[in-house]
Scaffold this motif. Structure first.
Motif, short mmCIF file in Angstrom:
data_model
loop_
_atom_site.label_atom_id
_atom_site.label_comp_id
_atom_site.label_asym_id
_atom_site.label_seq_id
_atom_site.Cartn_x
_atom_site.Cartn_y
_atom_site.Cartn_z
N ASP A 192 0.86 -1.19 0.00
CA ASP A 192 0.00 0.00 0.00
C ASP A 192 0.89 1.24 0.00
N GLY A 193 0.27 2.40 -0.06
CA GLY A 193 1.04 3.63 -0.08
C GLY A 193 1.89 3.83 1.15
N GLY A 194 1.49 3.19 2.26
CA GLY A 194 2.28 3.32 3.47
C GLY A 194 3.59 2.59 3.40
N ASN A 195 3.54 1.25 3.12
CA ASN A 195 4.79 0.48 3.16
C ASN A 195 5.60 0.58 1.88
N ARG A 196 5.01 1.09 0.78
CA ARG A 196 5.75 1.20 -0.48
C ARG A 196 6.34 2.58 -0.71
N VAL A 197 5.75 3.62 -0.15
CA VAL A 197 6.22 4.99 -0.43
C VAL A 197 6.55 5.75 0.85
N ILE A 198 5.58 5.84 1.76
CA ILE A 198 5.75 6.70 2.94
C ILE A 198 6.81 6.17 3.88
N LEU A 199 6.72 4.90 4.26
CA LEU A 199 7.68 4.35 5.21
C LEU A 199 9.11 4.33 4.66
N PRO A 200 9.34 3.92 3.40
CA PRO A 200 10.71 4.02 2.88
C PRO A 200 11.25 5.45 2.92
N TYR A 201 10.41 6.43 2.65
CA TYR A 201 10.85 7.83 2.73
C TYR A 201 11.21 8.21 4.16
N LEU A 202 10.36 7.84 5.12
CA LEU A 202 10.65 8.15 6.52
C LEU A 202 11.93 7.46 6.98
N ASP A 203 12.12 6.20 6.56
CA ASP A 203 13.34 5.49 6.92
C ASP A 203 14.57 6.18 6.32
N ALA A 204 14.46 6.62 5.07
CA ALA A 204 15.59 7.28 4.42
C ALA A 204 15.93 8.59 5.12
N ARG A 205 14.95 9.24 5.71
CA ARG A 205 15.19 10.48 6.44
C ARG A 205 15.54 10.23 7.90
N GLY A 206 15.45 8.99 8.35
CA GLY A 206 15.72 8.69 9.75
C GLY A 206 14.60 9.13 10.68
N ILE A 207 13.39 9.23 10.16
CA ILE A 207 12.24 9.68 10.94
C ILE A 207 11.53 8.45 11.52
N GLY A 208 11.48 8.36 12.83
CA GLY A 208 10.85 7.22 13.48
C GLY A 208 9.60 7.56 14.24
N LYS A 209 9.16 8.84 14.19
CA LYS A 209 7.97 9.24 14.95
C LYS A 209 7.21 10.32 14.19
N LEU A 210 5.89 10.22 14.22
CA LEU A 210 5.00 11.25 13.70
C LEU A 210 4.19 11.79 14.87
N ASP A 211 4.13 13.10 15.00
CA ASP A 211 3.37 13.68 16.11
C ASP A 211 1.88 13.53 15.90
N ALA A 212 1.44 13.56 14.63
CA ALA A 212 0.02 13.43 14.35
C ALA A 212 -0.19 12.87 12.96
N VAL A 213 -1.33 12.21 12.78
CA VAL A 213 -1.76 11.72 11.46
C VAL A 213 -3.20 12.15 11.26
N VAL A 214 -3.48 12.77 10.12
CA VAL A 214 -4.84 13.16 9.76
C VAL A 214 -5.28 12.27 8.60
N ILE A 215 -6.36 11.53 8.78
CA ILE A 215 -6.92 10.71 7.70
C ILE A 215 -8.24 11.36 7.30
#
Length: 565
Positions: free
Chosen positions: A341-364
């Motif tokens: 899905d868009g999470g494990n194919r795009v968003i999470l790889p980007y966050l991992d590449a940036r070293g980001i392990g936490k999101l303060d908030a998520v709006v769906i």
């Protein structure tokens, strides 16, 4: 059948190379077959043909080993690591056949050249660099060691030979683990800290127990074949249990942002110094070159500034909002399949590449698949402070969301000098059954000093008209995320006049089945003098909100010749 969760365990423990296809296995199978042919050829297959007089047994064994390696690699799918092993074995076989045996480094370079000539695209695969890099670093660090063992091994007792072999194996594992750290961080932004322990368990078990049992089970008659395969399965199941325990340890993986080019080059030079052959002065100084790599931290905008990244998730919506001290994810992209899905194919790889392990908030924004499809993947792999959405209470996403709250017009908060305000939906809309999920999209306005952005989700013409009556003074924004991806039911002329944006973003998929954005709507933006950017043409789009508004397009900054203009 291996699932996404299995590969996660293998990657976190650093043994993915064993599960897919290992050069060690190819070499072992080819060597066993070559040895068998060599033994039978010397005995002329127990006939009086006197085959060694027609062709030396060494040459027959070399051809047999190369042929078996080719068959094994063909069955494995010709992956880059498998190709590397195959071509090295073929080069060795050719050199032996022609009586021109050369050094291992020459064999490696020839194999590398063959891979590039036959498959130039292989250089785009991480496996290409990791495979050849691992062999190269072993050769570099092993200069002088192999010759020493060969010269002195036969003069020692068996206990000393085994002790030397154990030391050599331990040194090789140390060299591979340390030598590939810079390259692994450059490619993946993370390294497995428990990889040496996991490999010390998995390599002997898979190579010397599971693989022989599986091969024997494939050739043996029933019921012996069933017993052998069941035993191999039991070994793998036990290994999987052990690896799953190791992968769940909090310190199993260390993540860091993808290093800059100068950090990688400096760390690689330090690695070569650290692993230099015996006699090289002060090898420990090489570890100092790792300091910039190890101290690399995720970047943040400056105080009062804001960065927004509109991901290229296909036909869906997902944006990352960053202030100097906080991060918010607006929507999570589409659902592609049960494994992706868009999470494990795009968003999470980007966050991992940036070293980001936490999101303060998520709006769906709402429940449509193209906006909420990646939510569960994000919740499973990233720490999230709180979640707000318009989803129904019985939704699986709401059940999995940490600290969930319902989005309503009037909600507002401030982060690092940036103002966030929810403009949509009105609280009474949740009690009505006539509205589709689009109508209840969480509409967020983010204001930074001189600039602002409006994130309307999938609101349509009716909601746009209601906003013109209820919140017209809050609609003006510098940037507008096109409502409903630029569909024909949104982006009405009065709404665009009220927002009056300088820039519009269209998050759409290439040749999507909805034909978004509609041509007349897309042209309507142009008629109002609004600059338009599309993720299907630009890739990911990054907006920098500071004194001025700046934007960058991924496909322009990382141009490739196959990008059509």
């Amino acid at each position: 059948m291996l699932y996404q969760s299995d590969w996660k365990v293998f990657n976190r423990t650093g043994i993915g190379h064993l599960i897919s296809i290992s050069g060690l296995h190819i070499t072992m199978v080819a060597g066993l077959f070559a040895g068998l042919v060599y033994w039978l050829w010397r005995r002329s297959f127990f006939t009086r043909a006197q085959l060694p007089l027609l062709l030396p047994a060494q040459k027959a064994a070399a051809v047999a080993g190369a042929l078996m390696a080719f068959i094994y690699v063909a069955l494995a799918g010709f992956g880059v690591p498998a190709q590397r092993t195959l071509y090295m074995l073929m080069v060795i076989a050719a050199a032996m056949w022609l009586g021109r045996l050369t050094s291992v480094s020459h064999v490696l370079c020839l194999a590398l050249g063959i891979v590039i000539v036959l498959d130039p695209w292989a250089v785009l695969w991480p496996g290409f660099w990791l495979s050849f890099g691992a062999v190269a670093i072993i050769l570099f660090a092993g200069v002088g060691r192999v010759q020493y063992v060969q010269q002195h091994g036969l003069k020692r007792r068996w206990s000393e030979v085994w002790r030397e072999a154990w030391r050599a194996a331990s040194h090789t594992q140390y060299v591979v683990t340390v030598g590939l750290v810079p390259l692994t961080l450059l490619l993946f932004g993370q390294i497995s800290l428990i990889s040496p322990v996991a490999n010390a368990i998995a390599i002997p078990l898979v190579s010397f127990v599971v693989t022989p049992l599986a091969l024997a089970g494939s050739l043996a008659p029933a019921p012996i074949a069933g017993w052998l395969l069941q035993l191999a399965h039991a070994c793998i199941a036990s290994l999987a249990t052990c690896l799953e325990y190791l992968s769940k340890l909090s310190y199993s993986v260390w993540t860091t942002p993808i290093p800059a080019a100068w950090m990688f080059v400096l760390a690689m030079l330090g690695t070569l110094w650290l692993l230099a052959p015996r006699g090289w002065p002060s090898r420990w100084l090489g570890a100092l070159c790792w300091l910039p790599l190890l101290c690399n931290l995720p970047s943040h905008p400056q105080e009062g500034d804001m960065t927004i990244t509109a991901f290229d998730v296909g036909q869906g919506m997902a944006l990352l909002v960053e202030t100097s001290g906080h991060r918010l994810l607006y929507d999570t992209g589409p659902f592609y399949s049960p494994e992706s899905d868009g999470g494990n194919r795009v968003i999470l790889p980007y966050l991992d590449a940036r070293g980001i392990g936490k999101l303060d908030a998520v709006v769906i924004s709402h429940n449509d698949n193209d906006h909420s499809g990646g939510a569960l993947s994000v919740f499973q792999h990233v720490k999230v402070g709180w979640v707000t959405s318009s989803l129904a209470p019985e939704s699986a996403i709401v059940a999995a969301a940490p600290n969930h709250r319902r989005c309503e017009a009037g909600q507002a908060w401030d982060w690092d000098g940036i103002h966030f305000e929810m403009l949509q939906p009105a609280a009474p809309s949740y009690d009505s059954q006539k509205w589709k999920p689009n109508a209840r999209s969480c509409m967020l306005k983010i204001t930074q000093d001189r600039h602002s952005i409006l994130l309307p989700g999938d609101i349509e013409a009716i909601q746009e008209q209601e906003l013109l009556y209820s919140s017209a003074d809050k609609l003006p924004a510098t940037v507008l995320l096109a409502p409903h991806h630029g569909s024909g039911t949104s982006s009405t002329a009065p709404f665009l006049q009220a927002v009056h944006p300088q820039l519009a973003l269209f998050q759409v998929g290439y040749r999507n089945r909805f034909h978004h954005p509609k041509l007349e709507v897309f042209e309507r933006y142009a008629d109002f003098g609004i600059k338009r950017l599309r993720t299907d043409e630009s890739g990911a789009i990054t907006l920098q909100f500071g004194t001025d508004l700046e934007f960058s397009e991924y496909r322009s900054e990382h141009a490739r010749y196959w990008y059509h203009r």
